[in-house]
Design an enzyme around this catalytic site. Structure first.
Site, PDB file in Angstrom:
ATOM      1  N   GLY A   1      38.559  29.589  38.075  1.00 19.71           N
ATOM      2  CA  GLY A   1      37.505  30.523  38.619  1.00 19.71           C
ATOM      3  C   GLY A   1      36.699  31.102  37.501  1.00 19.71           C
TER       4      GLY A   1
ATOM      5  N   ASN B   1      45.038  34.834  45.264  1.00 19.64           N
ATOM      6  CA  ASN B   1      44.453  33.447  45.281  1.00 19.64           C
ATOM      7  C   ASN B   1      44.743  32.820  46.559  1.00 19.64           C
ATOM      8  OD1 ASN B   1      43.603  30.715  44.658  1.00 19.64           O
ATOM      9  ND2 ASN B   1      45.626  30.376  43.790  1.00 19.64           N
ATOM     10  N   GLY B   2      43.537  32.206  47.119  1.00 23.75           N
ATOM     11  CA  GLY B   2      43.669  31.544  48.459  1.00 23.75           C
ATOM     12  C   GLY B   2      42.483  31.910  49.441  1.00 23.75           C
TER      13      GLY B   2
ATOM     14  N   TYR C   1      42.855  17.226  41.539  1.00 22.23           N
ATOM     15  CA  TYR C   1      41.438  17.686  40.718  1.00 22.23           C
ATOM     16  C   TYR C   1      41.688  19.252  40.232  1.00 22.23           C
ATOM     17  CZ  TYR C   1      36.832  19.381  39.985  1.00 22.23           C
ATOM     18  OH  TYR C   1      35.519  19.884  39.806  1.00 22.23           O
TER      19      TYR C   1
ATOM     20  N   CYS D   1      40.847  30.932  43.061  1.00 23.64           N
ATOM     21  CA  CYS D   1      41.115  31.714  41.867  1.00 23.64           C
ATOM     22  C   CYS D   1      42.156  31.442  40.965  1.00 23.64           C
ATOM     23  CB  CYS D   1      41.347  33.209  42.451  1.00 23.64           C
ATOM     24  SG  CYS D   1      40.062  33.481  43.757  1.00 23.64           S
TER      25      CYS D   1
END
Length: 480
Positions: A38, A113-114, A254, A12
Site C-alpha cells: 500500500g 487488510n481486506g 504477485y 493494505c
C-alpha cells in the site's frame, strides 16, 4: 511490475507489536517491509500505558514520518500500523488507518487488510440505528458493531462483530491492555505471528517484516481465529468453526515479497515452480527468457531452468522513478512506461524472446512491453504468463471488482495475443498453479482462492452478487 504500471493492487498491509519499549519505531520498520502492499497512505498508533496516540497521513511511509517528531511522540510498548491502498473508500486522510475510536468508557485502535462483501448492507443498518461514520472505508464497520453489541464482555462483543462481517479481512485491534488479531473464516489475506528475543510479540501481513526487526516466526493465524496478546502472553481463540482455507493465490503470484513465507511456502520458491510448470506447458521455440521486473523474475528463473534456455536481463527497471498517476494522453502514458522500463537491445536483438510476466490485467502494459522488445530488435516475442488468465473480479481485497477492466473476460487468448502484439500467448493452467504453490492441506484448490480464474467463489458475494451476475451477461471491449 510496480503498481503504477500494472494497475493491480493489494489493499493494505498491517503490522502490530506488544511488549517492546520501541514499539512505534519497530512498527515503522515493519511497515517499511510492507510498503509494497500500500502506497497511498500510512499510519501508526501507539499504546503508552493505556494511552493511545496516533499519527497518519497520505503518502509513502517515509513521507508520512518525514518529521522525526511524528514518530518520537508515539511512545509506548505496544503499537499497530497500516499502509494503505484503497479498494473500498475514497482517497482521503479520513480513510487512512489505524482508526482511533474514543468513548466515555473505552478507547481502541483498528487496522484492517481486506474487503468486506456485505459492507453496504451493514452500514445502512448501522446508520438506521444511529451510527455516524467518520470515513468512507468499510474498515470502520467492525468498530460500530463492537460498540453496539449487547454482549456483556469485550471478547464476546468482538466475536459477535466478527461473525457479522463477511468477505476477506485481517484485523488488528489495539486496546488499552491488549492487542488482538483476527482473520476471516477463509484466511483470504495472510497474517503471521512472531516473537522477539525480549519476548515481544509481533503480528504482520507478511513474514518478511520479521526479518527486519529480528523476530522469529511462530505460526500463521488460522482462518476464523482470534489471537489475544497481552502482558501474560499469547492466547488463541476462535469466533467460528465454519472455516476453510482459501488464501488469495495472487499473494503467491504477485503481491507478497519473495522473501515471505505463507502457510509454509516460500513465495520465491512458489514462483520458481510456477515458472518451471509454465515451461512444461509452453509449446513454442525460443532463444532466451526475459522476466519483467520485479515480481516476474522468480518465475523467469524457473522457466529458464526447466526449459534450458538462457535467462537474460532483457528488461531493466528504473528503480528511481517517482510514483506517477494516469497521464492525460496516450503519448505521455507510453513515455511513463519507458521511464520505468527499458529494453536492452544488445541482449534481445535478433532473438526469439520468451517474455515472462506474472499476470495480464487490461493488457495495456503487456502491449507496451512487447512493443519495447520488438523496437529493441527482438525478432519474436512470446508472452508467457505465470498464472491463469484473470477473467473474474476479486471481492476480497484486490482492486479488480469489474469484469469490464479484465482483457481475458472480454477476449479469447488468440484475440488477446493479437491485441498485445505478441507472437504467442501462454497462460499457466489452474492445476499447474495449484500444484506449483503446493500448500500442505486437504482444502479445495490446494487451500487457494482461484476464483479470479474460474469464477467459482468460495463464499457468497452478498452485496456484490447482483452486480456480478449482471456483469457475466455483458461483454465489453475497451479496445476498438
Amino acid at each position: 511490475m510496480t503498481y503504477e504500471v500494472k494497475s493491480l493492487n493489494e489493499e493494505c498491509g498491517v503490522f502490530g507489536i506488544w511488549g517492546h519499549p520501541d514499539a512505534a519505531k519497530l512498527t515503522y520498520f515493519g511497515l517499511h517491509s510492507l510498503q509494497h502492499r500500500g502506497q497511498e497512505g500510512a499510519g501508526i498508533l501507539s499504546n503508552d500505558q493505556g494511552k493511545l496516540k496516533r499519527h497518519r497521513d497520505m503518502g509513502l511511509l517515509s513521507e508520512v514520518f518525514k518529521n522525526p517528531a511524528n514518530l518520537d511522540k508515539l511512545a509506548g510498548t505496544g503499537a499497530i500500523g497500516h499502509v494503505r491502498y484503497a479498494t473500498a473508500g475514497e482517497a482521503s486522510v479520513d480513510n487512512i488507518q489505524p482508526f482511533l475510536f474514543r468513548f466515555h468508557d473505552m478507547q481502541f485502535g483498528l487496522a484492517h487488510n481486506g474487503n468486506l462483501t456485505n459492507a453496504e448492507s451493514l452500514k445502512q443498518e448501522l446508520e438506521q440505528r444511529g451510527a455516524i461514520f467518520s470515513s468512507t472505508s468499510d474498515s470502520e464497520i467492525l468498530a460500530h458493531l463492537i460498540r453496539r453489541s449487547h454482549n456483556p464482555n469485550l471478547m464476546g462483543k468482538i466475536k459477535e462483530a466478527l461473525s457479522l462481517v463477511k468477505g476477506g479481512f485481517a484485523y488488528l485491534l489495539m486496546f488499552e491492555d491488549k492487542l488482538i488479531a483476527a482473520l476471516d473464516p477463509n484466511g483470504f489475506r495472510p497474517l503471521s505471528i512472531g516473537k522477539m528475543t525480549n519476548g515481544a510479540v509481533v503480528v504482520s501481513s507478511e513474514t518478511c517484516a520479521f526479518e527486519v526487526i529480528g523476530a522469529e516466526w511462530i505460526r500463521d493465524v488460522k482462518p476464523g481465529e482470534i489471537v489475544i496478546i497481552d502482558d501474560n502472553g499469547i492466547q488463541y481463540d476462535s469466533y467460528t468453526n465454519d472455516t476453510q482455507l482459501a488464501i488469495c493465490s495472487m499473494e503467491y503470484i504477485y503481491f507478497a515479497r519473495p522473501d515471505s513465507n505463507i502457510h509454509g511456502v516460500n513465495v520465491h520458491t512458489a514462483r520458481k515452480r510456477m515458472g518451471a510448470q509454465l515451461a512444461r506447458e509452453f509449446k513454442h521455440e525460443a532463444d532466451i527468457v526475459v522476466g519483467v521486473p520485479n515480481s516476474s523474475l522468480s518465475a523467469a528463473m524457473g522457466f529458464a531452468e526447466e526449459s534450458g534456455l538462457p535467462n537474460e536481463m532483457g528488461l531493466i527497471k528504473n528503480q528511481y522513478t517517482q510514483r506517477t498517476f494516469i497521464q492525460p494522453t496516450q503519448e505521455l502514458r507510453e513515455q511513463g512506461v519507458r521511464m520505468k522500463l527499458s529494453a536492452v537491445s544488445g541482449v534481445v536483438r535478433g532473438k526469439r524472446v520468451v517474455m515472462i510476466d506474472d499476470s495480464i490485467v487490461r493488457g495495456t502494459t503487456s502491449r507496451r512491453i512487447v512493443k519495447l522488445l520488438k523496437e529493441a530488435g527482438a525478432t519474436e516475442v512470446h508472452v508467457a504468463i505465470a498464472s491463469p488468465a484473470l477473467a473474474y473480479p476479486c471481492f476480497y481485497g484486490i482492486d479488480i471488482q469489474s469484469r469490464e477492466e479484465l482483457i481475458a473476460a472480454n477476449h479469447t487468448v488468440e484475440e488477446t495475443c493479437q491485441i498485445i502484439g505478441a507472437d504467442s500467448l501462454t497462460y499457466l493452467s489452474i492445476d499447474g498453479l495449484i500444484d506449483s504453490i503446493g500448500i500442505e492441506t486437504d482444502a479445495p484448490n490446494g487451500g487457494l482462492c482461484v476464483a479470479y480464474f474460474d469464477g467459482k467463489y468460495p463464499t457468497p458475494l452478498y452485496d456484490y452478487e447482483e452486480e456480478y451476475r449482471r456483469s457475466l451477461e455483458e461483454k465489453t471491449s475497451f479496445y476498438k
